[in-house]
Design a protein around this motif. Structure first.
Motif, short mmCIF file in Angstrom:
data_model
loop_
_atom_site.label_atom_id
_atom_site.label_comp_id
_atom_site.label_asym_id
_atom_site.label_seq_id
_atom_site.Cartn_x
_atom_site.Cartn_y
_atom_site.Cartn_z
N ASN A 272 0.85 -1.19 0.00
CA ASN A 272 0.00 0.00 0.00
C ASN A 272 0.89 1.25 0.00
O ASN A 272 0.99 1.95 1.01
N PRO A 273 1.53 1.56 -1.12
CA PRO A 273 2.56 2.60 -1.09
C PRO A 273 2.06 4.00 -0.72
O PRO A 273 2.73 4.71 0.03
N VAL A 274 0.90 4.40 -1.22
CA VAL A 274 0.42 5.76 -0.92
C VAL A 274 0.11 5.91 0.56
O VAL A 274 0.54 6.85 1.22
N SER A 275 -0.65 4.98 1.11
CA SER A 275 -1.00 5.03 2.53
C SER A 275 0.24 4.98 3.40
O SER A 275 0.37 5.72 4.38
N ASN A 276 1.19 4.11 3.06
CA ASN A 276 2.41 3.99 3.85
C ASN A 276 3.22 5.28 3.83
O ASN A 276 3.83 5.66 4.84
N LEU A 277 3.24 5.96 2.71
CA LEU A 277 3.96 7.22 2.63
C LEU A 277 3.23 8.33 3.39
O LEU A 277 3.85 9.11 4.11
N LYS A 278 1.92 8.39 3.22
CA LYS A 278 1.15 9.47 3.85
C LYS A 278 1.23 9.38 5.38
O LYS A 278 1.30 10.40 6.07
#
Length: 433
Positions: A272-278
């Motif tokens: 889940n790249p976007v969630s992990n970054l956010k």
């Protein structure tokens, strides 16, 4: 018998030997019955035809981790770390949910997913009957599970487990097979070990896969080591979690030995790249997992931590992020990123050979992309364009099980205006209650 003949289209099949075909595809009822360069023969007299000359057709995207009803909380709390975001913002608001809120939030998420090209999704939440009803009505394919947090009394733990089992039994195989179910303790840090073991036993008893959050943050891993003496991957393995087909969300903080264990046990990971970054949770070791043979699929997580459900964004970021982190531009090629959103997604939810590719005999879950836009020109490499230039807004049509669920960017089985109104009303009630 219903039959659709798509003429003169560009088809992204996801076949390793020949990933694209310029030609024709035939759908008969819920299956693809022909795909090739030559015109098909022996079609029914009542066949419906579609001019595909200005469209690209590809397998529907598969979102392997999310919490659909949390779309009501989109933008409610941004720029927080995971524990603050969860414990101080999300959980208090979610504690006010009633059935109508779950129904409204799930419907909102489903129309967003459908309109951006997602044809199958994994959902972990409670009041899952409401999610299942919206899944059935909308025409989308859903792998659904009642997620359970075990930080409560033993009596309430028993009630939650019974609810999770009942939901899984009631809905598995429903909606003409579009709905499948799993068993899901929320996470090792929210469920005591003996409680997780009860979920594992239930999964064995009813022959169901397991799903959980795992190693999303460093703090979570450190807590697991303090509480149980070992890292979450080994902890779950010790509890028998990987003795069933298992899908873990995030898996951001892993050592080499943990990656090797996931590969050995056949555990799939939802990246889940976007969630992990956010949430500043970190960057998962996706290239290392892929190299080790771990199935890595893609998820959006919820719209409260993303803040959209456009899986094209996850595909794009999966290709770009790991290049930047590793310093190697070849580490996740475009086609591999696209596989993560299609082929590997199907494998992660146990539906490889049914969905995730365009081939004769496969379920007719596919989407049409409008190519007549500046960012698709010149039309050099369609796979490159889909990964590096496309977004969910380019999706024109969507079919699931051979039925058209989005036509000219509009959902065919859902009242979008009503859904938007009800979602807004639910959020206002949550704010005031």
């Amino acid at each position: 018998m219903s039959q659709i003949w798509i003429k003169n289209g560009l088809f992204i099949t996801m076949d390793d030997a020949k990933p694209t075909v310029r030609g024709h595809m035939v759908v008969t009822d819920d299956r693809i019955t022909y795909i090739g360069e030559a015109e098909p023969q022996g079609l029914s007299e009542s066949v419906e035809t579609l001019d595909g000359s200005k469209l690209a057709f590809m397998p529907g995207l598969i979102n392997t981790h999310g919490h659909a009803a949390m779309s009501l909380l989109r933008g409610f709390s941004d720029d927080q770390n995971l524990q603050v975001w969860l414990e101080q913002k999300m959980w208090p608001m979610e504690g006010k949910y009633v059935d109508q809120d779950t129904r409204a939030g799930s419907a909102l998420a489903i129309i967003e997913m459908l309109k951006t090209g997602t044809t199958a999704f994994v959902d972990m939440y409670d009041r899952m009957d409401q999610v299942a009803q919206m899944t059935e009505q909308s025409g989308i394919r859903g792998c659904l599970t009642r997620g359970v947090i075990g930080l409560c009394s033993e009596e309430l733990q028993k009630e939650k487990l019974a609810d999770a089992i009942q939901f899984a039994r009631d809905w598995n195989g429903k909606a003409n097979g579009r709905i499948t179910t799993m068993i899901s303790p929320h996470a090792p840090y929210t469920c005591p070990p003996d409680y997780i073991e009860k979920f594992v036993q239930a999964a064995h008893d009813y022959q169901l896969p397991l799903h959980t959050h795992m190693s999303e943050t460093i703090a979570e891993v450190e807590q697991n080591v303090r509480d149980y003496g070992i890292r979450p991957t080994f902890h779950l393995d010790k509890l028998g979690f990987f003795s069933r087909p298992a899908l873990v969300a995030h898996a951001v903080h892993l050592h080499d030995e943990e990656i090797a264990l996931l590969a050995e046990r056949g555990v799939a990971v939802s990246h889940n790249p976007v969630s992990n970054l956010k949430l500043a949770s970190g960057v998962a070791r996706v290239p290392d997992m892929l190299k080790a043979g771990v199935t890595v699929s893609l998820g959006t997580d919820s719209a409260a931590s993303n803040n959209n459900l456009d899986l094209f964004q996850e595909i794009n970021l999966a290709a770009l992020l790991h290049k930047g982190v590793s310093g190697d531009p070849t580490v996740v090629p475009a086609l591999e990123a696209l596989r993560m959103g299609t082929v590997y997604g199907a494998r992660a939810i146990g539906q490889e050979g049914q969905i995730g590719t365009l081939a004769e005999g496969m379920k007719a879950d596919f989407i049409a992309i409008d190519l007549e836009q500046p960012h698709f020109y010149p039309q050099t490499d369609i796979v490159s364009h889909l990964v590096y230039a496309a977004s969910g807004k380019d999706v024109q049509h969507v079919w699931v099980d051979g039925r058209q669920v989005v036509k000219h960017k509009t959902c065919t089985f859902m009242d979008e205006e009503k859904i938007r109104y009800e979602a807004a009303a639910s959020f206002e009630r949550l704010l005031k209650s």
